[in-house]
Design a protein around this motif. Sequence first.
Motif, PDB file in Angstrom:
ATOM      1  N   VAL A 170       0.856  -1.184   0.000  1.00 40.39           N
ATOM      2  CA  VAL A 170       0.000   0.000   0.000  1.00 40.39           C
ATOM      3  C   VAL A 170       0.896   1.240   0.000  1.00 40.39           C
ATOM      4  O   VAL A 170       1.778   1.378   0.852  1.00 40.39           O
ATOM      5  N   VAL A 171       0.669   2.108  -0.996  1.00 38.48           N
ATOM      6  CA  VAL A 171       1.489   3.301  -1.177  1.00 38.48           C
ATOM      7  C   VAL A 171       0.649   4.528  -0.845  1.00 38.48           C
ATOM      8  O   VAL A 171      -0.478   4.673  -1.333  1.00 38.48           O
ATOM      9  N   ALA A 172       1.196   5.409  -0.029  1.00 43.24           N
ATOM     10  CA  ALA A 172       0.543   6.679   0.301  1.00 43.24           C
ATOM     11  C   ALA A 172       1.615   7.745   0.426  1.00 43.24           C
ATOM     12  O   ALA A 172       2.624   7.544   1.105  1.00 43.24           O
ATOM     13  N   ALA A 173       1.426   8.853  -0.273  1.00 39.84           N
ATOM     14  CA  ALA A 173       2.367   9.978  -0.239  1.00 39.84           C
ATOM     15  C   ALA A 173       3.795   9.533  -0.530  1.00 39.84           C
ATOM     16  O   ALA A 173       4.749  10.002   0.094  1.00 39.84           O
ATOM     17  N   GLY A 174       3.954   8.589  -1.464  1.00 38.75           N
ATOM     18  CA  GLY A 174       5.275   8.162  -1.888  1.00 38.75           C
ATOM     19  C   GLY A 174       5.981   7.201  -0.966  1.00 38.75           C
ATOM     20  O   GLY A 174       7.162   6.904  -1.168  1.00 38.75           O
ATOM     21  N   ARG A 175       5.270   6.660   0.002  1.00 43.40           N
ATOM     22  CA  ARG A 175       5.870   5.729   0.961  1.00 43.40           C
ATOM     23  C   ARG A 175       5.045   4.447   1.038  1.00 43.40           C
ATOM     24  O   ARG A 175       3.827   4.473   0.848  1.00 43.40           O
ATOM     25  N   ILE A 176       5.711   3.344   1.362  1.00 42.25           N
ATOM     26  CA  ILE A 176       4.998   2.096   1.648  1.00 42.25           C
ATOM     27  C   ILE A 176       4.497   2.185   3.081  1.00 42.25           C
ATOM     28  O   ILE A 176       5.283   2.350   4.021  1.00 42.25           O
ATOM     29  N   VAL A 177       3.173   2.081   3.252  1.00 43.17           N
ATOM     30  CA  VAL A 177       2.614   2.184   4.597  1.00 43.17           C
ATOM     31  C   VAL A 177       2.122   0.838   5.122  1.00 43.17           C
ATOM     32  O   VAL A 177       1.824   0.716   6.312  1.00 43.17           O
ATOM     33  N   ALA A 178       2.022  -0.162   4.255  1.00 46.18           N
ATOM     34  CA  ALA A 178       1.641  -1.499   4.702  1.00 46.18           C
ATOM     35  C   ALA A 178       1.981  -2.487   3.600  1.00 46.18           C
ATOM     36  O   ALA A 178       2.007  -2.136   2.418  1.00 46.18           O
ATOM     37  N   SER A 179       2.246  -3.717   3.990  1.00 49.17           N
ATOM     38  CA  SER A 179       2.459  -4.776   3.007  1.00 49.17           C
ATOM     39  C   SER A 179       2.102  -6.102   3.631  1.00 49.17           C
ATOM     40  O   SER A 179       2.106  -6.269   4.856  1.00 49.17           O
ATOM     41  N   GLY A 180       1.769  -7.049   2.778  1.00 45.13           N
ATOM     42  CA  GLY A 180       1.408  -8.380   3.239  1.00 45.13           C
ATOM     43  C   GLY A 180       0.430  -9.004   2.271  1.00 45.13           C
ATOM     44  O   GLY A 180       0.215  -8.511   1.159  1.00 45.13           O
TER      45      GLY A 180
END
Length: 271
Positions: free
Chosen positions: A222-232
């Motif tokens: 999950v990408v928000a504002a150019g950053r990965i904020v969650a994965s799985g």
Amino acid sequence: MRAVRTTVPDLTADPALDLAVDRVSVELAGLRLVHDVTLTAAAGQVVGLVGPNGSGKSTLLRCVYRALRPAAGAVRLGGEELHALTAREAARRVAALPQEHSAEFDFTVAEVVAMGRLPHRRGPAAGPGDGERCAAALRRVGAAHLAERGFLSLSGGEKQRVLIARALVQEPKVLVLDEPTNHLDIAHQLEVLALVREAGPTVLTALHDLNLAAGHCDLLYVVAAGRIVASGSPAEVLEPGLLAEVFGVRATPVRHPGTGAVQLLFDRLAK
């Protein structure tokens, strides 16, 4: 935004991973659009990037298929840095379907698909078996009947299927897709996503439709504002709290009665 627990890939565990994006940042016109992103995709996986418009998904994908060079970090294929490869070497390993494409000349569909064989040729002439490879790719995407049509005469959905055929006939190890289901009706959306999995390469794709992502991806970032904020896994990532924060919607997860995949019912957040 609250911190979200994220599975951090171990880039040292297997140097032969098909794809490793290692602390990549991207700047355009002095503005940093992607911040220190790390992700991996193992051989044969379908890995999805999801996030709201403007979150940086397409910018990150452009680094993977070499349309952009990272300001920091590296993209590696099989342990080799992608931007250190020649254009021909990179094209034999990575095929891309960008979100936007243009054509100035009205090539036939057969000619457009044949362009996918260029990285494998040693001269201008078609190689042995190229014609059958191209014809087979068109059959796989349900577009064999379009072979002699001019590409510019096609509908948006027809063009999308032809470009997917061109990417497949390139025979890449990694397939990068930016919104591959754009312009496609629901039947062709499902067919295309099933097709790219069956074709065998590692797939990195950006998808807006979270239910398509949940049903067809092994792993989500999950990408928000150019950053990965969650994965799985989709079941781990697509939870109501995160979706409310990142997408601004109320989501109710349910299980598909046939496949068991998580699917989402959406509503507006209460003001």
